[in-house]
Design an enzyme around this catalytic site. Sequence first.
Site, PDB file in Angstrom:
ATOM      1  N   LYS A  54       0.841  -1.203   0.000  1.00  0.00           N
ATOM      2  CA  LYS A  54       0.000   0.000   0.000  1.00  0.00           C
ATOM      3  C   LYS A  54       0.874   1.250   0.000  1.00  0.00           C
ATOM      4  O   LYS A  54       0.633   2.188  -0.759  1.00  0.00           O
ATOM      5  CB  LYS A  54      -0.908   0.024   1.238  1.00  0.00           C
ATOM      6  CG  LYS A  54      -2.101  -0.898   1.114  1.00  0.00           C
ATOM      7  CD  LYS A  54      -2.795  -1.126   2.452  1.00  0.00           C
ATOM      8  CE  LYS A  54      -3.868  -2.189   2.308  1.00  0.00           C
ATOM      9  NZ  LYS A  54      -4.410  -2.679   3.579  1.00  0.00           N
ATOM     10  N   GLN A  98      -4.980  -1.260   9.706  1.00  0.00           N
ATOM     11  CA  GLN A  98      -4.893  -2.598   9.120  1.00  0.00           C
ATOM     12  C   GLN A  98      -5.525  -3.640  10.051  1.00  0.00           C
ATOM     13  O   GLN A  98      -5.185  -3.723  11.221  1.00  0.00           O
ATOM     14  CB  GLN A  98      -3.414  -2.936   8.864  1.00  0.00           C
ATOM     15  CG  GLN A  98      -3.173  -4.266   8.194  1.00  0.00           C
ATOM     16  CD  GLN A  98      -3.699  -4.315   6.760  1.00  0.00           C
ATOM     17  OE1 GLN A  98      -3.519  -3.386   5.987  1.00  0.00           O
ATOM     18  NE2 GLN A  98      -4.366  -5.409   6.414  1.00  0.00           N
ATOM     19  N   ASP A 121     -11.330   2.818   4.035  1.00  0.00           N
ATOM     20  CA  ASP A 121     -11.726   1.405   3.956  1.00  0.00           C
ATOM     21  C   ASP A 121     -13.250   1.273   3.891  1.00  0.00           C
ATOM     22  O   ASP A 121     -13.775   0.210   3.577  1.00  0.00           O
ATOM     23  CB  ASP A 121     -11.229   0.660   5.212  1.00  0.00           C
ATOM     24  CG  ASP A 121     -10.108  -0.316   4.887  1.00  0.00           C
ATOM     25  OD1 ASP A 121      -9.893  -0.606   3.682  1.00  0.00           O
ATOM     26  OD2 ASP A 121      -9.452  -0.795   5.831  1.00  0.00           O
TER      27      ASP A 121
END
Length: 296
Positions: A54, A98, A121
Amino acid sequence: MAAQIIDGKAFAATVREKVAGHVARLKEEHNITPGLAVVLVGEDPASQVYVRSKGKQTVEVGMNSYEHKLDAETSEEDLLAVVEKLNNDPEVHGILVQLPLPGHLNEDLIINSIDPAKDVDGFHISNVGLLGTGQKSMVPCTPLGCLMMLRDHHGSLSGMDAVVIGRSNIVGKPMAQLLLGDSCTVTIAHSRTKDLPDVVRRADIVVAAVGRPEMVPGDWIKEGATVIDVGINRIERDGKNKLVGDVDYASCAERAGAITPVPGGVGPMTIACLLANTVTACCRANGLAEPEGLTA
Ligand code: NDP
């Protein structure tokens, strides 16, 4: 009839190109550089690989990447303080914590502490609610990637029968909402669904997000249907480690009209959509027009 292969790797490259073009314009015309902050708690090897990837791709499209690596014993209070700092940082337009988090941390609490406008997200309860009611939201990256590929392949999805196998909060449910938003007739199947083969056989679009290697055989697929395989399963075959999806690729490709491979299908689209969401969040934060084709 051999299915057309939907090349997610190539499609993701075009998404990244669009993002990079938009980032360049934001810098040139507005002196703004979108920034994505990724928070990693602990040393889960798979998470470390994702976070590295990422960070690399964020920089490649010209955005700022901020990585916060915290040790596995980090307290909830300390993690909340990191998120709060990022919420208040004007240079940060997207925040991603994460998952999975170590067991002592409450994932829902942490995710819901992220500013919804920076929740790239799309897991914050506000974004879940906005998506469910058809309002502008941050959309979870994997389903967004699937939707982009489906729109690209079919143009309009209106009136198509879609079956999503899997009802997780990160893939199955938001995928179903997006397909509904594009006027598909949507069925969500799960482990308690009766006669799954029969349900899948009715579908013009099958999205498999189950986490079971090669579970869907070709004879469940309606002739000419589009198959989107979200699954990423590591298996051992003939003494070698291999990545396979949730559908049996060989037999499904014989009946489908189009199919995503694993690897090289949905996987690469997920990070590309994370970058797309970050640039979208940055535009919204600055009251600027959103990039076309990068949102739901
Ligand atoms: P979850 O384990 O959270 O959900 C799996 C879903 O599949 C559940 O709803 C479960 O039903 C359903 N299911 C399990 N067994 C069966 C069965 N025999 N028949 C029908 N339904 C079944 O998984 P995720 O949604 O997080 O992920 C799904 C897959 O997608 C995984 O392989 C994962 O690795 C992959 N993935 C890939 C991403 C990418 O970037 N390409 C990103 C995220 C995930 P029930 O609710 O009844 O238990």
